[in-house]
Write an enzyme that holds these catalytic residues in place. Sequence first.
Site, mmCIF file in Angstrom:
data_model
loop_
_atom_site.group_PDB
_atom_site.id
_atom_site.type_symbol
_atom_site.label_atom_id
_atom_site.label_comp_id
_atom_site.label_asym_id
_atom_site.label_seq_id
_atom_site.Cartn_x
_atom_site.Cartn_y
_atom_site.Cartn_z
ATOM 1 N N LYS A 4 7.574 -1.762 29.421
ATOM 2 C CA LYS A 4 8.206 -3.003 28.943
ATOM 3 C C LYS A 4 9.066 -3.610 30.049
ATOM 4 O O LYS A 4 10.162 -3.152 30.330
ATOM 5 C CB LYS A 4 9.088 -2.763 27.714
ATOM 6 C CG LYS A 4 9.469 -4.101 27.085
ATOM 7 C CD LYS A 4 10.771 -4.109 26.342
ATOM 8 C CE LYS A 4 11.978 -4.439 27.156
ATOM 9 N NZ LYS A 4 12.058 -5.796 27.713
ATOM 10 N N GLU A 14 19.193 4.299 35.577
ATOM 11 C CA GLU A 14 19.585 3.740 36.871
ATOM 12 C C GLU A 14 20.405 2.498 36.545
ATOM 13 O O GLU A 14 19.840 1.479 36.167
ATOM 14 C CB GLU A 14 18.293 3.388 37.628
ATOM 15 C CG GLU A 14 18.437 3.249 39.095
ATOM 16 C CD GLU A 14 19.198 4.410 39.680
ATOM 17 O OE1 GLU A 14 18.696 5.533 39.638
ATOM 18 O OE2 GLU A 14 20.312 4.168 40.169
ATOM 19 N N CYS A 54 21.175 -3.911 42.472
ATOM 20 C CA CYS A 54 22.056 -2.784 42.099
ATOM 21 C C CYS A 54 22.778 -2.302 43.329
ATOM 22 O O CYS A 54 23.883 -1.778 43.241
ATOM 23 C CB CYS A 54 21.255 -1.609 41.556
ATOM 24 S SG CYS A 54 20.103 -2.064 40.325
HETATM 25 C C1 UN1 Z 1 17.894 -2.461 43.000
HETATM 26 O O1 UN1 Z 1 18.735 -3.255 43.380
HETATM 27 O O2 UN1 Z 1 17.840 -2.165 41.809
HETATM 28 O O3 UN1 Z 1 17.690 -0.671 48.592
HETATM 29 C C2 UN1 Z 1 16.877 -1.854 43.884
HETATM 30 C C3 UN1 Z 1 17.418 -1.781 48.153
HETATM 31 C C4 UN1 Z 1 16.033 -2.028 47.619
HETATM 32 C C5 UN1 Z 1 15.959 -1.622 46.179
HETATM 33 C C6 UN1 Z 1 17.060 -2.156 45.323
HETATM 34 N N1 UN1 Z 1 15.081 -1.290 48.395
HETATM 35 O O4 UN1 Z 1 18.239 -2.687 48.123
#
Ligand code: UN1
Length: 492
Positions: free
Chosen positions: A173, A248, A282
Site C-alpha cells: 500500500k 522507519e 527522513c
Molecule cells: C528517506 O528520506 O526516507 O539517504 C530516505 C538518503 C536517501 C534515502 C532517504 N538515500 O537521503
Amino acid sequence: MERLQNYIDGRWQAPASGRYDLDYDPATLNVVAEVPDSGPDDVDQAVAAARAAFESWRLVPAPRRGEMLFEAGRLLRERKEELARMMTRDMGKVLLEARGDVQEGIDMAFYMAGEGRRSFGYTTPSELADKFALAMRDPIGVAGIITPWNFPMAIPTWKVFPALVTGNTVVFKPASESPWLAYELVRIFEKVGVPAGVVNLIFGQGETTGEALVNHVGVDLISFTGSTDTGRRVATLAGQQLKRVSLELGGKNAVIVLDDADLELAVDGILWSAYGTTGQRCTACSRIIVQSGIYERLRERLIARMQNLRLGSGLDETVDVGPLVSEAALAKVERYVAIGRSEGARLDTGGDRWAAPDKTHGWFYLPTLFADVEPSMRIAREEIFGPVLSMIRVSSLDEAVTVNNGVTYGLSSSIFTRDVNQAFRAMRDLRTGIVYVNAGTTGAEIHLPFGGTRGTGNGHREAGIAALDFFTEWKSVYVDYSGRLQRAQIDT
Ligand code: UN1
C-alpha cells in the site's frame, strides 16, 4: 490523466467502493491521476491472494526469484528518465533527485537479485559426534508493506525486493499522495513474470486501507515508513497480534561544524541536505550545531548562498528547490515558522510562501534559516519536514554531541572537521543509525544498513543484508547420522 487500479491476484481492478481520490502535481496543482480509495474488502481479497500464492512462491528456487528482480532492475534502468519525470509531477522533487530516487530502486533490484544466490545461513559444529548442524533463512509469509510519498520508488524497492527474494508474498500500500510510481513498479513485476498473487497493490488512505492491512490476521509482518505518530499506532495494533513490525520514522538530523572545518564544503553539504527534496527526507538536515569560532562566518556564507537557490517546478533543470508535497505539508511548515518566531529564534532568511512568477499556484515555501536557536526550542526538537533549518551555537565537540543526542530521534548525523581525532570521537559518540564525516546527512547507499536509533524506529534496519533479517525467520536444523540416540547436554 490516468485512472489507476488495484492489482490483486494478477488482475487490475477497481476498488470495491468505486471511489477514487485525486493525485495533484504540487508545482501546478493540476490533477495527475485518479487513485482508488480502497477499503477492508479490497485488503481482504489481496491478503487472500497473497496467502494462496505464498505456498508456491516459497518453493521457487531463490536464484529464479532473484532473476525476476534482475529483470525488473533492467526495466527500471531502461525507463529511468521517463519514471523520474513522472515522479517530479507526482510529488514535486526536482528531476535530478527524482533520477536519484529511481537509481536507488535500480541499485536495490540488482543488489537483492544477487541475494537470490546468497541469502547465506551457516553451518556450525555440533557438540555430538556424527551430527550436523546448520542455520538457514525461511520466508515468513505475507508481508504488508506501507510506504511514504517522499521516495516513491526507492523506499518501496527497499521493502518489496528483499521480501520477494527471500520468498515472501506482498500486499503493497503506497502513500496516497504519490501513487504513480508504485503503479509503474507493479506493472514491471507483472511484465517480468512474477506470478499472480505474489505482489498485490492496494491504493487507499492510511486510516482505512493501511489500518485494515495492519489489523489483518492473514498478514504476518508489516514494514512501515512514515510519521512517528502513525508508526506508534502501527506498532500498537500489530503488537496485539504479535506481528513482526519494522518501523522507519522521523528524524531531527544535525550537521555539526567544528572551527577547523572546510567552510565552503560544509556550506555545500548543509544546503544539499537541508533544502534538497525541499527538506522532505527522513534524513534531511534540520539542525546545524556550530562551534562558536566559525559560527558567524558560516551564517553569512549560508545566507549568501541561500539567495542563489532557485525555486520552481522540478521539471525545470535549473531549479534547486521544488514545492512541498501538499497543502497540509505547507501549513505545517508555516505553523513551525510561527513557533520559531514566538520562541525568540532569529529569522535570518526565508520565512514565507513563494509564488512562481508565472502565478502558478504550487505549494512552495522559501528556504528558511533560523539562527540563535536554543536546543530546548520546539523548532530544534520536532520534525518539520520542510525547508526550515535551525542554527545552534556550541563551544566544543562534547557540547555538540550532547545537543545532537538530546532529541528523541536518531536517524542521521554529520560532522565537518579536518581533525581525525575529533572525527573518530564523533563516530563513536553520535547516537544515530547513520553518521557522515565531511558530508551532509543524506545520501545513504543501498548496501549498508539504513535506519535509526530511539524514536526513529524500533531497532530494525532496512537495506543491505540487514533487510534479510527482517524478512526471514531463522530455522536451525540438526541432522544426526550416528544411527543411535544422542542426547545434547546429557551425553557430554
Ligand atoms: C528517506 O528520506 O526516507 O539517504 C530516505 C538518503 C536517501 C534515502 C532517504 N538515500 O537521503
